[in-house]
Design an enzyme around this catalytic site. Structure first.
Site, PDB file in Angstrom:
ATOM      1  N   ASP A  32       0.867  -1.130  -0.141  1.00  0.00           N
ATOM      2  CA  ASP A  32      -0.010  -0.015   0.053  1.00  0.00           C
ATOM      3  C   ASP A  32       0.844   1.271   0.016  1.00  0.00           C
ATOM      4  O   ASP A  32       1.863   1.214   0.715  1.00  0.00           O
ATOM      5  CB  ASP A  32      -0.904  -0.010   1.249  1.00  0.00           C
ATOM      6  CG  ASP A  32      -2.302   0.757   0.921  1.00  0.00           C
ATOM      7  OD1 ASP A  32      -3.219   0.490   1.089  1.00  0.00           O
ATOM      8  OD2 ASP A  32      -1.943   2.099   0.873  1.00  0.00           O
ATOM      9  N   ASN A  88     -13.112  -2.810   3.088  1.00  0.00           N
ATOM     10  CA  ASN A  88     -13.961  -2.052   2.733  1.00  0.00           C
ATOM     11  C   ASN A  88     -15.047  -2.336   1.490  1.00  0.00           C
ATOM     12  O   ASN A  88     -14.481  -2.238   0.553  1.00  0.00           O
ATOM     13  CB  ASN A  88     -13.600  -0.681   2.686  1.00  0.00           C
ATOM     14  CG  ASN A  88     -12.572  -0.443   4.016  1.00  0.00           C
ATOM     15  OD1 ASN A  88     -13.031  -0.756   5.003  1.00  0.00           O
ATOM     16  ND2 ASN A  88     -11.434   0.327   3.990  1.00  0.00           N
ATOM     17  N   GLN A  95     -14.607   2.843   1.403  1.00  0.00           N
ATOM     18  CA  GLN A  95     -13.789   2.321   0.311  1.00  0.00           C
ATOM     19  C   GLN A  95     -13.499   3.616  -0.579  1.00  0.00           C
ATOM     20  O   GLN A  95     -14.400   4.154  -0.924  1.00  0.00           O
ATOM     21  CB  GLN A  95     -14.777   1.269  -0.611  1.00  0.00           C
ATOM     22  CG  GLN A  95     -13.899   0.703  -1.518  1.00  0.00           C
ATOM     23  CD  GLN A  95     -14.861  -0.373  -2.309  1.00  0.00           C
ATOM     24  OE1 GLN A  95     -16.111  -0.562  -2.080  1.00  0.00           O
ATOM     25  NE2 GLN A  95     -14.198  -1.004  -3.273  1.00  0.00           N
ATOM     26  N   HIS A 101     -10.324  -4.911  -2.659  1.00  0.00           N
ATOM     27  CA  HIS A 101      -9.209  -5.342  -2.358  1.00  0.00           C
ATOM     28  C   HIS A 101      -9.077  -5.515  -1.137  1.00  0.00           C
ATOM     29  O   HIS A 101     -10.043  -5.059  -0.222  1.00  0.00           O
ATOM     30  CB  HIS A 101      -8.028  -4.222  -2.543  1.00  0.00           C
ATOM     31  CG  HIS A 101      -8.670  -2.742  -2.223  1.00  0.00           C
ATOM     32  ND1 HIS A 101      -9.680  -2.167  -2.788  1.00  0.00           N
ATOM     33  CD2 HIS A 101      -8.577  -1.994  -0.956  1.00  0.00           C
ATOM     34  CE1 HIS A 101     -10.160  -0.770  -2.216  1.00  0.00           C
ATOM     35  NE2 HIS A 101      -9.462  -0.956  -1.157  1.00  0.00           N
ATOM     36  N   HIS A 103      -7.253  -5.629   2.676  1.00  0.00           N
ATOM     37  CA  HIS A 103      -6.055  -4.974   3.332  1.00  0.00           C
ATOM     38  C   HIS A 103      -5.410  -6.063   4.281  1.00  0.00           C
ATOM     39  O   HIS A 103      -6.282  -6.716   4.970  1.00  0.00           O
ATOM     40  CB  HIS A 103      -6.271  -3.625   4.116  1.00  0.00           C
ATOM     41  CG  HIS A 103      -6.957  -2.688   3.285  1.00  0.00           C
ATOM     42  ND1 HIS A 103      -6.161  -1.707   3.159  1.00  0.00           N
ATOM     43  CD2 HIS A 103      -8.014  -2.368   2.799  1.00  0.00           C
ATOM     44  CE1 HIS A 103      -6.909  -0.696   2.487  1.00  0.00           C
ATOM     45  NE2 HIS A 103      -7.886  -1.051   2.532  1.00  0.00           N
TER      46      HIS A 103
HETATM   47  P1  5GP Z   1      -9.825   1.621   0.608  1.00  0.00           P
HETATM   48  O1  5GP Z   1     -10.026   2.902   1.552  1.00  0.00           O
HETATM   49  O2  5GP Z   1     -10.362   1.604  -0.619  1.00  0.00           O
HETATM   50  O3  5GP Z   1     -10.122   0.477   1.458  1.00  0.00           O
HETATM   51  O4  5GP Z   1      -8.271   1.453   0.517  1.00  0.00           O
HETATM   52  C1  5GP Z   1      -7.615   2.050  -0.591  1.00  0.00           C
HETATM   53  C2  5GP Z   1      -6.229   1.951  -0.343  1.00  0.00           C
HETATM   54  O5  5GP Z   1      -5.358   2.014  -1.469  1.00  0.00           O
HETATM   55  C3  5GP Z   1      -5.488   2.891   0.725  1.00  0.00           C
HETATM   56  O6  5GP Z   1      -5.106   2.435   1.880  1.00  0.00           O
HETATM   57  C4  5GP Z   1      -4.639   3.788  -0.274  1.00  0.00           C
HETATM   58  O7  5GP Z   1      -3.505   4.067   0.646  1.00  0.00           O
HETATM   59  C5  5GP Z   1      -4.167   2.459  -1.438  1.00  0.00           C
HETATM   60  N1  5GP Z   1      -3.688   3.004  -2.596  1.00  0.00           N
HETATM   61  C6  5GP Z   1      -4.610   4.065  -3.468  1.00  0.00           C
HETATM   62  N2  5GP Z   1      -4.020   4.124  -4.578  1.00  0.00           N
HETATM   63  C7  5GP Z   1      -2.824   3.632  -4.598  1.00  0.00           C
HETATM   64  C8  5GP Z   1      -1.976   3.307  -5.601  1.00  0.00           C
HETATM   65  O8  5GP Z   1      -2.081   3.927  -6.762  1.00  0.00           O
HETATM   66  N3  5GP Z   1      -1.119   2.191  -5.378  1.00  0.00           N
HETATM   67  C9  5GP Z   1      -0.943   1.307  -4.105  1.00  0.00           C
HETATM   68  N4  5GP Z   1       0.029   0.737  -3.862  1.00  0.00           N
HETATM   69  N5  5GP Z   1      -2.001   1.984  -3.166  1.00  0.00           N
HETATM   70  C10 5GP Z   1      -2.864   2.829  -3.558  1.00  0.00           C
END
Ligand code: 5GP
Ligand code: ZN
Length: 135
Positions: A32, A88, A95, A101, A103
């Site tokens: 991440d 999420n 999300q 995805h 985590h």
């Molecule tokens: P969510 O909030 O949707 O469950 O989590 C999205 C996650 O994706 C966040 O922890 C954020 O830091 C990560 N993230 C967003 N864009 C990118 C990206 O381009 N590359 C990587 N490796 N992580 C990303």
């Protein structure tokens, strides 16, 4: 199927480079970019599904075995003392990227993170009412 405007489709399929810690025919696990702790990893399916509700059953069934492999890697190489799985679904649930995805958040002593909810205290009637809705 990939979705053209989806960044995680591009990352999962190698069209955008990422720090990949595990890959197989169906998934890519990447570091991440905004890690909660050292080794915070995301497991992305290569096929687009916006969230758990949209995941085909065969693909969903393959996620946990991958999570187990990556979890073992994180424990073995980083020596984490615990691990949270977070997934999420929907903006309201936090999300931000609308491609499924999972985590994996390694936990360390005094890592400063809290991944918890605030428990409530419903009465038996309230719990029974919920159960009735779900039965
Ligand atoms: P969510 O909030 O949707 O469950 O989590 C999205 C996650 O994706 C966040 O922890 C954020 O830091 C990560 N993230 C967003 N864009 C990118 C990206 O381009 N590359 C990587 N490796 N992580 C990303
Ligand atoms: Zn996608």
């Amino acid at each position: 199927m990939k979705q053209d405007n989806c960044i995680f489709c591009k990352i999962a399929n190698g069209d955008i480079p990422s720090r990949t810690v595990y890959e197989d025919a169906d998934f890519r696990a990447i570091l991440d970019l905004g890690p909660a702790t050292e080794g915070h990893t995301l497991i992305l399916p290569k096929e687009h599904a916006a969230n758990l509700y949209e995941m085909p059953d065969e693909l969903a069934a393959k996620v946990l075995p991958v999570a187990k492999k990556v979890a073992a890697l994180l424990k073995d190489r980083l020596g984490c003392a615990g691990l949270n799985l977070v997934q999420n679904n929907g903006e309201l649930a936090g999300q931000t990227v609308m491609h499924f995805h999972l985590h994996l958040i390694p936990r360390y002593e005094n890592d400063g993170q809290t991944i918890l909810w605030k428990p409530t205290e419903p009465g038996a009637d309230e719990l029974d009412a919920v159960l009735k809705k779900l039965s």
